[in-house]
Motif scaffolding. Structure first.
Motif, PDB file in Angstrom:
ATOM      1  N   ARG A   2       0.842  -1.202   0.000  1.00 34.88           N
ATOM      2  CA  ARG A   2       0.000   0.000   0.000  1.00 34.88           C
ATOM      3  C   ARG A   2       0.881   1.258   0.000  1.00 34.88           C
ATOM      4  O   ARG A   2       0.599   2.224  -0.715  1.00 34.88           O
ATOM      5  CB  ARG A   2      -0.929  -0.018   1.211  1.00 34.88           C
ATOM      6  CG  ARG A   2      -1.731   1.232   1.416  1.00 34.88           C
ATOM      7  CD  ARG A   2      -2.785   1.414   0.368  1.00 34.88           C
ATOM      8  NE  ARG A   2      -3.489   2.659   0.616  1.00 34.88           N
ATOM      9  CZ  ARG A   2      -4.262   3.261  -0.246  1.00 34.88           C
ATOM     10  NH1 ARG A   2      -4.467   2.723  -1.419  1.00 34.88           N
ATOM     11  NH2 ARG A   2      -4.842   4.377   0.040  1.00 34.88           N
ATOM     12  N   ARG A   3       1.931   1.269   0.783  1.00 34.28           N
ATOM     13  CA  ARG A   3       2.831   2.421   0.860  1.00 34.28           C
ATOM     14  C   ARG A   3       3.404   2.727  -0.526  1.00 34.28           C
ATOM     15  O   ARG A   3       3.415   3.877  -0.961  1.00 34.28           O
ATOM     16  CB  ARG A   3       3.957   2.146   1.862  1.00 34.28           C
ATOM     17  CG  ARG A   3       4.982   3.280   1.936  1.00 34.28           C
ATOM     18  CD  ARG A   3       6.168   2.911   2.794  1.00 34.28           C
ATOM     19  NE  ARG A   3       6.921   1.772   2.310  1.00 34.28           N
ATOM     20  CZ  ARG A   3       7.754   1.802   1.264  1.00 34.28           C
ATOM     21  NH1 ARG A   3       7.934   2.899   0.565  1.00 34.28           N
ATOM     22  NH2 ARG A   3       8.403   0.716   0.888  1.00 34.28           N
ATOM     23  N   LEU A   5       2.181   1.790  -3.446  1.00 41.82           N
ATOM     24  CA  LEU A   5       1.120   2.154  -4.388  1.00 41.82           C
ATOM     25  C   LEU A   5       0.782   3.636  -4.328  1.00 41.82           C
ATOM     26  O   LEU A   5       0.444   4.236  -5.347  1.00 41.82           O
ATOM     27  CB  LEU A   5      -0.148   1.339  -4.122  1.00 41.82           C
ATOM     28  CG  LEU A   5      -0.144  -0.091  -4.640  1.00 41.82           C
ATOM     29  CD1 LEU A   5      -1.354  -0.846  -4.115  1.00 41.82           C
ATOM     30  CD2 LEU A   5      -0.128  -0.116  -6.154  1.00 41.82           C
ATOM     31  N   ILE A   6       0.876   4.218  -3.141  1.00 44.26           N
ATOM     32  CA  ILE A   6       0.559   5.641  -3.038  1.00 44.26           C
ATOM     33  C   ILE A   6       1.809   6.508  -3.176  1.00 44.26           C
ATOM     34  O   ILE A   6       1.740   7.727  -3.058  1.00 44.26           O
ATOM     35  CB  ILE A   6      -0.205   5.974  -1.735  1.00 44.26           C
ATOM     36  CG1 ILE A   6       0.643   5.694  -0.496  1.00 44.26           C
ATOM     37  CG2 ILE A   6      -1.523   5.241  -1.686  1.00 44.26           C
ATOM     38  CD1 ILE A   6       0.028   6.201   0.798  1.00 44.26           C
ATOM     39  N   GLY A   7       2.957   5.876  -3.431  1.00 46.48           N
ATOM     40  CA  GLY A   7       4.191   6.617  -3.683  1.00 46.48           C
ATOM     41  C   GLY A   7       4.817   7.226  -2.447  1.00 46.48           C
ATOM     42  O   GLY A   7       5.487   8.253  -2.539  1.00 46.48           O
ATOM     43  N   MET A   8       4.634   6.601  -1.310  1.00 44.80           N
ATOM     44  CA  MET A   8       5.192   7.114  -0.063  1.00 44.80           C
ATOM     45  C   MET A   8       6.482   6.367   0.267  1.00 44.80           C
ATOM     46  O   MET A   8       6.540   5.150   0.165  1.00 44.80           O
ATOM     47  CB  MET A   8       4.187   6.939   1.086  1.00 44.80           C
ATOM     48  CG  MET A   8       4.669   7.496   2.417  1.00 44.80           C
ATOM     49  SD  MET A   8       3.476   7.269   3.751  1.00 44.80           S
ATOM     50  CE  MET A   8       2.269   8.515   3.331  1.00 44.80           C
ATOM     51  N   LEU A  46      -1.740   5.616   5.688  1.00 43.43           N
ATOM     52  CA  LEU A  46      -1.772   5.116   4.315  1.00 43.43           C
ATOM     53  C   LEU A  46      -3.152   5.216   3.668  1.00 43.43           C
ATOM     54  O   LEU A  46      -3.323   4.878   2.502  1.00 43.43           O
ATOM     55  CB  LEU A  46      -1.288   3.662   4.269  1.00 43.43           C
ATOM     56  CG  LEU A  46       0.151   3.421   4.712  1.00 43.43           C
ATOM     57  CD1 LEU A  46       0.478   1.932   4.653  1.00 43.43           C
ATOM     58  CD2 LEU A  46       1.132   4.224   3.867  1.00 43.43           C
ATOM     59  N   GLY A  47      -4.145   5.663   4.444  1.00 42.74           N
ATOM     60  CA  GLY A  47      -5.493   5.801   3.895  1.00 42.74           C
ATOM     61  C   GLY A  47      -6.152   4.467   3.606  1.00 42.74           C
ATOM     62  O   GLY A  47      -6.868   4.329   2.620  1.00 42.74           O
ATOM     63  N   ALA A  48      -5.896   3.487   4.472  1.00 43.83           N
ATOM     64  CA  ALA A  48      -6.466   2.151   4.281  1.00 43.83           C
ATOM     65  C   ALA A  48      -7.052   1.667   5.606  1.00 43.83           C
ATOM     66  O   ALA A  48      -6.447   1.873   6.658  1.00 43.83           O
ATOM     67  CB  ALA A  48      -5.390   1.170   3.802  1.00 43.83           C
ATOM     68  N   SER A  87       1.111   0.904 -12.401  1.00 44.75           N
ATOM     69  CA  SER A  87       0.720   2.319 -12.383  1.00 44.75           C
ATOM     70  C   SER A  87       0.803   2.921 -13.777  1.00 44.75           C
ATOM     71  O   SER A  87      -0.106   3.631 -14.213  1.00 44.75           O
ATOM     72  CB  SER A  87       1.621   3.103 -11.420  1.00 44.75           C
ATOM     73  OG  SER A  87       1.430   2.657 -10.105  1.00 44.75           O
TER      74      SER A  87
END
Length: 124
Positions: A2-3, A5-8, A46-48, A87
């Motif tokens: 997840r990290r 995927l969101i580019g963090m 992470l917004g999950a 992506s």
């Protein structure tokens, strides 16, 4: 995953959690266990939802339900290259172009069913 995927970065996640990037690295590699409250924090950053981190597990013994080939695919998809490829692929808005690229990739991988129409692959 997840990290990525969101580019963090691990460093940015660590900063948001009050941890070093090395601690985040240990969590991701499974070297250190993650407590429930920390998992909740990670999910918020992470917004999950917390449930996201348990996808694929059954409720009885914590074992993974999915068959082994799925794990192999997920291992590949969760690499930096896999995430970048996905992506970039889904950033292509034209569905016909996405299909042609998919056919090309299948052909390069040796998939005999790359072009379901039976003809040659179109030039990209």
């Amino acid at each position: 995953m997840r990290r990525m995927l969101i580019g963090m970065s691990q460093e940015k996640l660590g900063d948001a959690l009050g941890l070093t990037f090395q601690q985040v690295q240990k969590y991701e590699k499974g070297a250190n266990r993650i407590g429930a409250s920390r998992l909740f924090q990670i999910g918020r950053v992470l917004g999950a939802p917390v449930e996201y981190f348990y996808e694929g597990l059954d409720g009885e013994d914590g074992g993974v339900v999915a068959a082994e080939p799925v794990h192999f695919v997920m291992d590949r998809l969760s690499t930096a290259e896999g995430i970048q490829l996905n992506s970039a692929f889904f950033a292509i808005e034209d569905p016909k172009l996405r299909k042609r690229i998919l056919d090309l990739i299948k052909q390069l991988a040796g998939d005999n069913e790359a072009d379901e129409s039976g003809g040659e692959l179109p030039h990209i």
